[in-house]
Design a protein around this motif. Structure first.
Motif, PDB file in Angstrom:
ATOM      1  N   ALA A   1      20.578 -18.421  16.346  1.00  0.00           N
ATOM      2  CA  ALA A   1      19.705 -19.094  15.851  1.00  0.00           C
ATOM      3  C   ALA A   1      19.000 -20.120  16.914  1.00  0.00           C
ATOM      4  CB  ALA A   1      20.459 -19.792  15.149  1.00  0.00           C
ATOM      5  N   ALA A   2      19.458 -19.975  17.891  1.00  0.00           N
ATOM      6  CA  ALA A   2      19.053 -20.665  18.769  1.00  0.00           C
ATOM      7  C   ALA A   2      17.824 -19.877  20.075  1.00  0.00           C
ATOM      8  CB  ALA A   2      20.513 -21.528  20.402  1.00  0.00           C
ATOM      9  N   GLU A   3      18.507 -18.934  19.376  1.00  0.00           N
ATOM     10  CA  GLU A   3      17.080 -17.923  20.447  1.00  0.00           C
ATOM     11  C   GLU A   3      16.420 -17.873  19.583  1.00  0.00           C
ATOM     12  OE1 GLU A   3      17.910 -12.718  21.828  1.00  0.00           O
ATOM     13  OE2 GLU A   3      19.589 -13.792  21.237  1.00  0.00           O
ATOM     14  N   THR A   4      16.468 -17.013  18.272  1.00  0.00           N
ATOM     15  CA  THR A   4      15.570 -17.897  17.337  1.00  0.00           C
ATOM     16  C   THR A   4      14.333 -19.077  17.421  1.00  0.00           C
ATOM     17  OG1 THR A   4      16.451 -16.853  15.558  1.00  0.00           O
ATOM     18  CG2 THR A   4      14.393 -17.483  15.292  1.00  0.00           C
ATOM     19  N   ALA A   5      15.216 -20.300  17.431  1.00  0.00           N
ATOM     20  CA  ALA A   5      14.697 -21.499  18.348  1.00  0.00           C
ATOM     21  C   ALA A   5      13.950 -20.682  19.282  1.00  0.00           C
ATOM     22  CB  ALA A   5      14.862 -22.467  18.353  1.00  0.00           C
ATOM     23  N   ARG A   6      13.916 -20.313  19.902  1.00  0.00           N
ATOM     24  CA  ARG A   6      13.003 -20.020  21.459  1.00  0.00           C
ATOM     25  C   ARG A   6      11.986 -18.817  21.748  1.00  0.00           C
ATOM     26  NH1 ARG A   6      16.226 -21.394  25.831  1.00  0.00           N
ATOM     27  NH2 ARG A   6      18.133 -22.816  25.742  1.00  0.00           N
ATOM     28  N   ALA A   7      12.124 -18.060  20.602  1.00  0.00           N
ATOM     29  CA  ALA A   7      11.755 -16.458  20.383  1.00  0.00           C
ATOM     30  C   ALA A   7       9.424 -17.945  20.166  1.00  0.00           C
ATOM     31  CB  ALA A   7      11.819 -16.519  19.131  1.00  0.00           C
ATOM     32  N   ALA A   8       9.532 -18.717  19.953  1.00  0.00           N
ATOM     33  CA  ALA A   8       7.636 -19.172  19.982  1.00  0.00           C
ATOM     34  C   ALA A   8       7.110 -19.318  21.241  1.00  0.00           C
ATOM     35  CB  ALA A   8       8.255 -20.245  19.060  1.00  0.00           C
ATOM     36  N   ARG A   9       8.806 -19.748  21.770  1.00  0.00           N
ATOM     37  CA  ARG A   9       7.827 -20.387  23.499  1.00  0.00           C
ATOM     38  C   ARG A   9       7.174 -19.285  24.335  1.00  0.00           C
ATOM     39  NH1 ARG A   9      13.242 -20.518  26.649  1.00  0.00           N
ATOM     40  NH2 ARG A   9      13.593 -18.703  27.818  1.00  0.00           N
ATOM     41  N   THR A  10       6.819 -19.849  25.607  1.00  0.00           N
ATOM     42  CA  THR A  10       5.831 -19.435  26.901  1.00  0.00           C
ATOM     43  C   THR A  10       6.678 -17.592  27.268  1.00  0.00           C
ATOM     44  OG1 THR A  10       4.419 -18.629  28.394  1.00  0.00           O
ATOM     45  CG2 THR A  10       6.118 -20.355  28.337  1.00  0.00           C
ATOM     46  N   ALA A  11       6.034 -17.217  27.462  1.00  0.00           N
ATOM     47  CA  ALA A  11       6.408 -15.766  27.563  1.00  0.00           C
ATOM     48  C   ALA A  11       7.185 -16.180  29.158  1.00  0.00           C
ATOM     49  CB  ALA A  11       5.954 -14.544  27.876  1.00  0.00           C
ATOM     50  N   VAL A  12       7.156 -17.575  30.331  1.00  0.00           N
ATOM     51  CA  VAL A  12       7.657 -17.278  31.083  1.00  0.00           C
ATOM     52  C   VAL A  12       8.714 -17.796  31.361  1.00  0.00           C
ATOM     53  CG1 VAL A  12       7.142 -19.392  32.890  1.00  0.00           C
ATOM     54  CG2 VAL A  12       4.954 -17.877  32.132  1.00  0.00           C
ATOM     55  N   SER A  13       9.707 -17.907  31.057  1.00  0.00           N
ATOM     56  CA  SER A  13      11.134 -18.185  31.129  1.00  0.00           C
ATOM     57  C   SER A  13      11.393 -19.105  31.859  1.00  0.00           C
ATOM     58  CB  SER A  13      12.165 -17.008  31.085  1.00  0.00           C
ATOM     59  OG  SER A  13      11.886 -16.995  32.842  1.00  0.00           O
ATOM     60  N   ARG A  14      12.487 -20.104  31.271  1.00  0.00           N
ATOM     61  CA  ARG A  14      12.736 -21.930  32.294  1.00  0.00           C
ATOM     62  C   ARG A  14      13.916 -21.098  33.565  1.00  0.00           C
ATOM     63  NH1 ARG A  14      15.940 -24.697  27.751  1.00  0.00           N
ATOM     64  NH2 ARG A  14      18.261 -23.605  28.546  1.00  0.00           N
ATOM     65  N   ARG A  15      14.321 -20.259  33.317  1.00  0.00           N
ATOM     66  CA  ARG A  15      14.845 -19.247  34.370  1.00  0.00           C
ATOM     67  C   ARG A  15      14.008 -19.363  35.811  1.00  0.00           C
ATOM     68  NH1 ARG A  15      19.313 -20.542  36.742  1.00  0.00           N
ATOM     69  NH2 ARG A  15      20.619 -20.330  33.784  1.00  0.00           N
ATOM     70  N   ALA A  16      13.151 -18.929  35.419  1.00  0.00           N
ATOM     71  CA  ALA A  16      12.114 -18.265  36.614  1.00  0.00           C
ATOM     72  C   ALA A  16      11.510 -19.970  37.095  1.00  0.00           C
ATOM     73  CB  ALA A  16      11.111 -17.764  35.990  1.00  0.00           C
ATOM     74  N   ILE A  17      11.232 -20.944  36.192  1.00  0.00           N
ATOM     75  CA  ILE A  17      10.494 -21.829  36.885  1.00  0.00           C
ATOM     76  C   ILE A  17      11.746 -23.028  38.004  1.00  0.00           C
ATOM     77  CG2 ILE A  17      10.162 -23.775  36.274  1.00  0.00           C
ATOM     78  CD1 ILE A  17       8.771 -22.700  33.806  1.00  0.00           C
ATOM     79  N   GLN A  18      13.157 -22.908  36.872  1.00  0.00           N
ATOM     80  CA  GLN A  18      14.774 -23.149  37.282  1.00  0.00           C
ATOM     81  C   GLN A  18      14.517 -22.409  38.856  1.00  0.00           C
ATOM     82  OE1 GLN A  18      17.011 -22.574  34.742  1.00  0.00           O
ATOM     83  NE2 GLN A  18      17.450 -25.106  34.297  1.00  0.00           N
ATOM     84  N   SER A  19      14.496 -21.047  39.132  1.00  0.00           N
ATOM     85  CA  SER A  19      14.591 -20.456  40.523  1.00  0.00           C
ATOM     86  C   SER A  19      13.352 -20.568  41.592  1.00  0.00           C
ATOM     87  CB  SER A  19      14.889 -18.711  40.162  1.00  0.00           C
ATOM     88  OG  SER A  19      15.348 -18.633  39.076  1.00  0.00           O
ATOM     89  N   HIS A  20      12.057 -21.082  40.922  1.00  0.00           N
ATOM     90  CA  HIS A  20      11.517 -22.011  42.202  1.00  0.00           C
ATOM     91  C   HIS A  20      11.866 -23.061  42.323  1.00  0.00           C
ATOM     92  CE1 HIS A  20       7.568 -22.565  43.526  1.00  0.00           C
ATOM     93  NE2 HIS A  20       7.136 -23.604  43.234  1.00  0.00           N
ATOM     94  N   VAL A  21      12.028 -23.461  42.018  1.00  0.00           N
ATOM     95  CA  VAL A  21      12.879 -25.253  42.023  1.00  0.00           C
ATOM     96  C   VAL A  21      13.519 -25.233  43.089  1.00  0.00           C
ATOM     97  CG1 VAL A  21      13.230 -27.179  41.083  1.00  0.00           C
ATOM     98  CG2 VAL A  21      11.235 -26.250  40.014  1.00  0.00           C
ATOM     99  N   LEU A  22      14.686 -24.442  42.704  1.00  0.00           N
ATOM    100  CA  LEU A  22      15.810 -24.108  43.536  1.00  0.00           C
ATOM    101  C   LEU A  22      15.966 -23.923  44.622  1.00  0.00           C
ATOM    102  CD1 LEU A  22      18.651 -22.740  41.250  1.00  0.00           C
ATOM    103  CD2 LEU A  22      18.049 -25.138  41.670  1.00  0.00           C
ATOM    104  N   ALA A  23      14.667 -23.597  44.620  1.00  0.00           N
ATOM    105  CA  ALA A  23      14.325 -22.599  45.753  1.00  0.00           C
ATOM    106  C   ALA A  23      13.434 -23.331  46.717  1.00  0.00           C
ATOM    107  CB  ALA A  23      13.895 -20.972  46.462  1.00  0.00           C
ATOM    108  N   HIS A  24      12.790 -24.606  46.201  1.00  0.00           N
ATOM    109  CA  HIS A  24      11.736 -25.365  46.969  1.00  0.00           C
ATOM    110  C   HIS A  24      12.136 -26.656  46.897  1.00  0.00           C
ATOM    111  CE1 HIS A  24       9.722 -21.565  46.349  1.00  0.00           C
ATOM    112  NE2 HIS A  24       8.871 -21.262  47.747  1.00  0.00           N
ATOM    113  N   LEU A  25      13.272 -27.031  46.604  1.00  0.00           N
ATOM    114  CA  LEU A  25      13.594 -28.963  46.728  1.00  0.00           C
ATOM    115  C   LEU A  25      13.380 -29.490  47.636  1.00  0.00           C
ATOM    116  CD1 LEU A  25      17.765 -27.896  45.422  1.00  0.00           C
ATOM    117  CD2 LEU A  25      15.674 -28.754  44.043  1.00  0.00           C
ATOM    118  N   GLY A  26      13.130 -28.881  48.768  1.00  0.00           N
ATOM    119  CA  GLY A  26      12.619 -30.438  49.686  1.00  0.00           C
ATOM    120  C   GLY A  26      11.235 -29.884  49.526  1.00  0.00           C
ATOM    121  N   SER A  27      10.387 -29.413  48.462  1.00  0.00           N
ATOM    122  CA  SER A  27       8.911 -29.254  49.255  1.00  0.00           C
ATOM    123  C   SER A  27       8.244 -30.246  48.071  1.00  0.00           C
ATOM    124  CB  SER A  27       8.602 -27.904  47.835  1.00  0.00           C
ATOM    125  OG  SER A  27       7.136 -27.626  47.637  1.00  0.00           O
ATOM    126  N   PRO A  28       7.264 -31.074  48.396  1.00  0.00           N
ATOM    127  CA  PRO A  28       6.441 -32.291  48.001  1.00  0.00           C
ATOM    128  C   PRO A  28       5.622 -31.504  46.297  1.00  0.00           C
ATOM    129  CG  PRO A  28       5.207 -31.599  49.562  1.00  0.00           C
ATOM    130  CD  PRO A  28       6.329 -30.534  49.685  1.00  0.00           C
TER     131      PRO A  28
END
Length: 375
Positions: A235-262
């Motif tokens: 059910a949770a996966e179905t609810a996510r199906a409509a979201r953009t192809a860019v995954s939340r995990r990709a954004i999180q990985s970017h943030v975690l790699a640049h925590l000190g960036s403005p």
């Protein structure tokens, strides 16, 4: 009723010298044993000839990478543990007369673990109180915990089998990797019977495996976990199906790699990943919002740095600035709100808790979980 001794193959939880002699050379220090042999998986166990207090100390050290413990009386505490390192996976049989497992925000931040923990209850009772929907954990059922999340469970006179799987191994196989925390497969379901049976079979056969066999099993075991828990989050996966192809995990990985960036503002992230504000907000809504998640990630990293001996000579204000906090007062306020102590108190309290390299059975298992132990 199946006991833990039966589940792991005829008394392997009994950890006297007789069991140890079957595995070649044994290393024995401070009342514990860690046994290895050529081309065999490593095994570690708590020696049950120790006093209750010493066994408690071993138990507490073993679980310290994942949980803090609360017990009524360490002097009368009873426990046992036999664990195997099967390649990238850890499998353990655990029993206790009763304790509370606590993984709070400070524990999550301090350890930095992101593994999944899969458990099947053999005997006793366990109730999940905090960090996920409150629920009893029935015998024979299988549950999964996400170590990036907080949790509190109360267990009485229990025994279980626990499988610890690195996130990098399991996550690619899951459709909704962030929605598994606290999910339980009921004992009567096919998934629980297959997965629980697999864990018992692995524990029975672990001592007979070669190291190559143990390492080769990892991907298959992870695939079985994903297959059994996948339908439970459909059910949770179905609810996510409509979201953009860019995954939340990709954004999180970017943030975690640049925590000190403005450049971690909402506008900067939208620009980098080609998202609208509405889409970005929707992606992070389950985590309390994008700005709140980034602030929490920065605070968690600050907690890790303040707990590390490598940064003891760095002022608290410098740690805050390195992670993008421009106002030390607001940083201290947010830090206390998240962890219950000030940054200075965290440096003292958490720094004092830094564990030494494993010199007990509990310490060796802890180092395995953290990725610091020997193969």
């Amino acid at each position: 009723m199946v006991t833990l001794d039966e589940a792991i193959g005829g008394g392997r939880i009994e950890t006297g010298r007789k069991a140890i002699e079957t595995r070649g050379k044994a290393r024995r220090t401070r009342g514990w044993s860690a046994v290895t042999a050529a081309a065999r998986p490593s095994v570690v166990r708590i020696d049950e000839t120790l006093s209750p207090r010493d066994r408690f100390d071993n138990w507490r050290e073993a679980v310290s990478a994942v949980f803090d413990l609360e017990v009524e009386d360490p002097a009368t505490f009873d426990c046992g543990m036999t664990s195997w390192k099967l390649g990238s996976l850890l499998l353990g049989g655990f029993r206790s007369s009763g304790n509370t497992f606590v993984r709070d925000r400070a524990k999550v931040a301090r350890g930095g673990l992101d593994h999944y923990v899969v458990q099947t209850l053999i005997q006793g009772t366990s109730v999940l109180r905090e960090g996920a929907p409150e629920a009893e954990w029935p015998r024979g059922s299988v549950r999964i915990l996400d170590l990036t999340r907080t949790v509190r469970t109360e267990a009485q006179a229990f025994s279980n089998l626990t499988l610890i799987v690195p996130r990098a191994v399991l996550e690619p196989l899951l459709g909704a990797p962030d929605d598994l925390h606290g999910v339980t497969l009921e004992a009567e379901t096919v998934g629980a019977q297959l997965l629980g049976g697999l864990m018992q079979d692995l524990s029975r056969r672990a001592d007979a495996m070669t190291l190559a066999e143990a390492e080769a099993l990892g991907p298959g075991v992870a695939a079985m976990v994903a297959a059994c828990f996948g339908p439970s989050v459909a059910a949770a996966e179905t609810a996510r199906a409509a979201r953009t192809a860019v995954s939340r995990r990709a954004i999180q990985s970017h943030v975690l790699a640049h925590l000190g960036s403005p450049d971690l503002s909402t506008d900067a992230l939208c620009s980098r990943f080609g998202l609208s504000r509405a889409t970005l907000y929707r992606l992070f809504e389950p985590l309390g919002g994008v700005e709140g998640w980034i602030r929490g990630a920065r605070l968690d990293e600050a907690c890790r740095r303040l707990s590390s001996p490598a940064t003891l000579d760095r002022r608290v204000s410098r740690v805050a600035q390195d992670l993008g906090f421009v106002n030390e007062t607001s940083f201290s306020r947010d830090f206390r709100r998240r962890f219950g102590v000030s940054p200075s108190e965290a440096r003292q309290r958490l720094g004092d808790q830094a564990p030494l390299p494993g010199s007990t059975s509990g310490g060796v298992f802890r180092d395995w979980v953290c990725g610091d132990g020997p193969e």
